[in-house]
Design a protein around this motif. Structure first.
Motif, PDB file in Angstrom:
ATOM      1  N   THR A   1      -2.979 115.744  92.092  1.00  0.00           N
ATOM      2  CA  THR A   1      -2.302 114.851  93.130  1.00  0.00           C
ATOM      3  C   THR A   1      -1.267 115.071  92.702  1.00  0.00           C
TER       4      THR A   1
ATOM      5  N   GLY B   1      -7.863 111.363 102.291  1.00  0.00           N
ATOM      6  CA  GLY B   1      -8.438 109.948 100.807  1.00  0.00           C
ATOM      7  C   GLY B   1      -8.995 110.286  99.581  1.00  0.00           C
ATOM      8  N   ASP B   2     -10.350 110.438  99.033  1.00  0.00           N
ATOM      9  CA  ASP B   2     -11.266 110.766  98.166  1.00  0.00           C
ATOM     10  C   ASP B   2     -10.989 111.897  98.013  1.00  0.00           C
ATOM     11  N   SER B   3     -11.139 112.882  99.093  1.00  0.00           N
ATOM     12  CA  SER B   3     -11.499 114.384  98.928  1.00  0.00           C
ATOM     13  C   SER B   3     -10.289 115.531  98.890  1.00  0.00           C
TER      14      SER B   3
END
Lengths: 764, 158
Positions: free
Chosen positions: A36, B83-85
């Motif tokens: 990320t 988001g959190d995915s």
């Protein structure tokens, strides 16, 4: 063997082994941060009020520094500090550091900041810190250095000549009897051997002999060197740095700066590749000194050109191999003479080359001689199995020629002479249980070895050996009240080691790997651990983790014994729970239950292990390479590649395969593309990824792997180091494949298209 | 010289910044905006560690000036997950162990996403040529190709 079969093999071996976690492939604990963009690498650290540091480097390969004038730079608005070698303490020749190979702090200090002479293009001579990058660049240009340019020398054999330009007038060759009375560029002569090679060659039916040349190559990590140092008025310096060892950075930086070790605290950043190249310091002591002078934090990030000019690389050099054998393939003698370029200061890995070249073979008569030679190039740093690839290139190429002369299959020739348990290695020890023969058998039986070849294609095989090491290692383990466990070690995670530490901890504790959180501590938060290198972390730090887990298990049993009011001997630990053997109902308490009530049974539970790990298991690999040569251009393309290695036990097989694949590809780059190119003034001409071409995705096929698992008796799970062996066989595997494809023996790396084309044309 | 005022969109959000003429978009992202997921490996467009998209086009942020992003839509690694995915590419990089040190990973994910938006079913050769501008020194690319293949398959709903 296809990928899926490979996966199944590993899974089966897990079942057969009885391990529950070892050998599985969980997602790495630091993975999400790294996919990320959140993970903080060396250059990602920023502090308030931070200055930007720049290093000023010599444009000359060899020059006396007559004077350095920093007045104009210091007068520029926004410039906060300038340092030169005058700001660092003079270090005597006897100050040596421990490690994989002993280091000279005097040389390290002089490499970090040139004193008296600049010894290579890119050698640091001064540094500046300013409020912005633009001002720092301007200031760097205002620092006036007067040089007296001296003649330079780049090649090892040239530098050994009596009339060669001398780099150090106090360097006298070690290892000679009598001791020389005049200085030279040869820092040391090494010799290893057994038996009598003259007698061995006299008994041979066939002898092959070749001279080989290789060029200096760089580790090529994608992350350039970077650090931030914050030195405060109390004389403390906190350093955020990407490296292969926070304790290495601490100890080396403190020594170079003349500080007590406790005055330096190093916070490990994520490391964006090292391969050995980040086992020393370049920037950190400079940032500490700039920060001390400026009273503000200083960040220094190297640019790519400076990484090529002034860090890494590994030695280029020459090797001469001579091998004799009986008609049946029994090798009667092997000789290897090598001259390695150390760069500007002594310390090439030629010694390791001498030790490893013939190590895969059981030969009665071996002689290996090496010369460590200083030249006007950057001081070499470790690079994956330092010294071994060039030695193996020579020996394994010569073996290929020998097989051809004998009319033998190259794997059969190696099998006939393979070292096994009990073989006396020429460099000293007797091997314990090793898996070299198993890699040869796996290679012979692999479908790749018998697959048909297309036009202009050839197949090569080659093997390699590396020692692997243990060393000082620490681990701490904290049990939280919810039953999760933190595993704290102090070695940077360079390729998935957090995952391996977590797996081993979970296996010993008997809990799910998701309940274990591996962390990497800074130097003030952990006991000392030697740097990440020598393929030691999964083995040695893993051993410490297992022992810390043992410590925790003893405490968990004690707590359960207290709850049950029985003797600790009556409590067994099984599958993550304490079992009361005195109870008929099989009373048990899970780790979570014991952790939850720890406050009532004696307080927090944590374990530790501080060890000096011994029992590292040597590693052997055998690679098969198919090359297609374009006869029009001389370009060699790898069309199929299989890397086979005895890995002991693969803790996380995906990351073990990754080591084999990545190492093989670095070796392919070394064989085909990579080299330092200098102009006639000794300045590097290809200090960038456009002209120093590491392999890219379109250069390569998939890299198949076979993990041969011959457990190392020196580790409870059988771990052997795996990271270094894979770069050793490819140089010769590629050259042997080229020889088969184009019918020319290439003895000079890299096998670049013009070189190969000339060889093909010459052979016609 | 006075700084330039730039109004742009980064990962869908409006962003304004001041930058010097000579600052690259990579410098702006990393130093001015603290978006450090894009990495500098070479500053010459050779390694792809700073791969970002500008108006949907894959570029090396080190070869673009900060001022050039004015009025553009910039996409960086920080905007890939929703988001959190995690994006399927991120998920498969993890599952297939397609990273070792992880420094090149943001660039590879941005570049691979850009490929799959144009070509949902690339051959291995197409993947290898598209990703030839992204250097990885750790993996030998094998597991990266596997991860992109598996992510492509998932994105196609297979």
């Amino acid at each position: 063997m296809g990928k899926e079969e490979q996966f199944d093999t590993a899974t089966q071996s897990v079942e057969a082994s009885g391990y529950k976690v070892v050998g599985t492939r969980p997602i790495r604990p630091d993975g999400i941060e790294k996919v990320t963009g959140r993970a903080n690498f060396g250059a990602d650290c920023n502090l308030p009020g931070m200055l930007v540091g720049r290093i000023i480097r010599s444009p000359h390969a060899h020059a006396r520094i007559v004077s350095i004038n920093t007045d104009k730079a210091l007068a520029l608005a926004g410039v906060k500090a300038v340092v030169t070698s005058a700001d660092f303490p003079e270090i005597g020749p006897k100050a040596r550091g421990a490690g994989e190979a002993p280091v000279s702090f005097r040389d390290m200090s002089r490499n970090i900041m040139a004193r008296d002479k600049a010894l290579y293009d890119g050698h640091a001579v001064a540094a500046v810190a300013a409020t912005t990058a633009a001002i720092a660049d301007q200031a760097a240009a205002l620092i006036e250095v007067e040089y007296e340019v001296l003649p330079h020398v780049l090649d090892a054999r040239e530098a050994m000549k009596p009339d060669a330009p001398l780099l150090h007038d106090d360097l006298f060759t070690k290892g000679l009897d009598p001791k020389p009375e005049t200085p030279s560029n040869v820092s040391q002569r090494f010799e290893f051997g057994i038996g009598d090679t003259a007698a061995g060659f006299a008994a041979a039916d066939v002898i092959v002999e070749h001279d080989f040349t290789t060029q200096c190559v760089h580790q090529g990590y994608i992350e350039t060197h970077a650090c931030v140092a914050n030195t405060t008025e109390d004389g403390m310096s906190t350093v955020w740095a990407s490296s292969q060892g926070q304790f290495m950075v601490r100890n080396y930086s403190a020594t170079v700066c003349g500080m007590d070790i406790t005055k330096v605290r190093v916070m490990p950043a994520e490391i964006g590749g090292g391969f050995g190249g980040k086992t020393t310091v370049y920037l950190e002591p400079v940032a500490i000194m700039l920060s001390k002078k400026a009273g503000k934090p200083v960040k220094i990030v190297m640019n790519r050109e400076d990484v090529f000019r002034a860090t890494g690389p590994t030695s280029g050099g020459h090797a001469h191999a001579k091998i004799g054998a009986k008609k049946d393939g029994t090798i009667t003698a092997g000789e290897l003479t090598m001259e390695y370029e150390a760069g500007a200061f002594p310390g090439s890995p030629v010694q390791f080359g001498c030790m490893t070249g013939y190590a895969p073979y059981d030969i009665e008569n071996v002689k290996a001689v090496g010369f460590d030679v200083v030249v006007n190039r950057p001081k070499v740093a470790a690079y994956r199995a330092p010294g071994a690839p060039v030695a193996a290139f020579a020996v394994e190429s010569a073996l290929d020629e020998l097989a051809k002369k004998l009319g033998m299959d190259p794997i059969a020739l190696r099998e006939k002479n393979a070292a096994t348990e009990g073989t006396q290695a020429a460099y000293g020890p007797k091997f314990q249980r090793i898996g070299y023969l198993e890699t040869l058998q796996a290679a012979k039986n692999h479908p790749h070895y018998s697959a048909p070849l297309g036009p202009n294609q050839g197949r090569g095989v080659a093997s390699g050996f590396w020692f692997n090491i243990g060393g000082e290692s620490s681990a701490a383990m904290h049990v939280n009240e919810d039953g999760t466990v933190e595993v704290v070690t102090a070695n940077p995670d360079i390729g998935g080691s957090r995952a391996s530490m977590g797996i081993m901890a979970a296996e010993v504790l008997g809990i799910d790997v998701s309940q274990v959180k591996p962390l990497i501590a800074d130097t003030a938060s952990s006991a000392y651990s030697m740097l990440t290198g020598g393929s030691r972390v999964t083995f040695a730090v893993g051993k410490a983790v297992c022992e810390a887990a043992d410590d925790v298990v003893v405490q968990l049993r004690e707590r359960a014994a207290k709850v049950w009011d029985v003797d600790i001997e009556a409590v067994e630990w099984k599958d993550g729970a304490a079992i009361n053997t005195k109870s008929d109902s099989g009373e048990s308490l899970s780790l979570k239950a014991i952790a939850n009530t720890a406050g009532k049974t004696g307080g927090p539970i944590s374990g530790k292990a501080n060890i000096n790990a011994t029992g590292a298991g040597p590693g052997f690999g055998t690679h098969i390479c198919d090359i297609e040569v374009d006869p029009e251009t001389g370009r060699s393309s790898v069309v199929r590649y299989t890397a086979i290695q005895d890995v002991g036990t693969a803790i996380h097989p995906s990351y073990v395969e990754g080591q084999l694949q990545g190492g093989a590809v670095q070796g392919i780059g070394w064989a085909l593309n990579e080299e330092y190119i200098y102009d006639d003034k000794g300045c590097l001409q290809n200090g960038g990824f456009l002209d120093y071409r590491v392999p890219v995705a379109s250069d390569l096929p998939m890299i198949d792997t076979v993990l041969v698992e011959v457990p190392n008796p020196g580790h409870r799970f059988g771990v052997r180091g795996v990271g270094e062996v894979p770069i050793i066989p490819p140089l010769a595997a590629v050259a042997n494949a080229v020889a088969a494809a184009a019918d020319v023996r290439m003895t000079d790396l890299p096998i670049s298209p013009p070189k190969l084309l000339a060889a093909i044309d010459g052979a016609k | 010289m006075a700084k330039h005022h730039v109004a742009t969109t980064i990962n869908g959000d409006p962003v304004e910044y001041l930058c010097d003429t000579e600052q690259t978009l990579l410098d702006v992202l990393r130093d001015n905006l603290q978006l450090t997921g894009s990495k500098e490996g070479c500053a010459s467009g050779d390694c792809g560690a700073c791969s970002v998209t500008i108006d949907g086009r894959l570029v090396c942020a080190c070869l673009v000036l900060g001022v050039e992003a004015d009025g553009c839509e910039v996409g960086t690694i920080e905007g890939i997950a929703e988001g959190d995915s995690l994006h399927p590419l991120q998920q498969h990089f993890l599952q297939d162990a397609a990273l070792q040190c992880g420094i090149c990973t943001p660039g590879f994910i941005v570049a691979a996403k850009s490929l799959l938006e144009r070509n949902p079913n690339p051959t291995e050769t197409e993947m290898r040529y598209w990703l030839a501008g992204n250097l990885c020194r750790c993996t030998g690319y094998d597991k990266i190709i596997t991860a992109v293949t598996n992510a492509a398959s998932e994105l196609r709903g297979e």
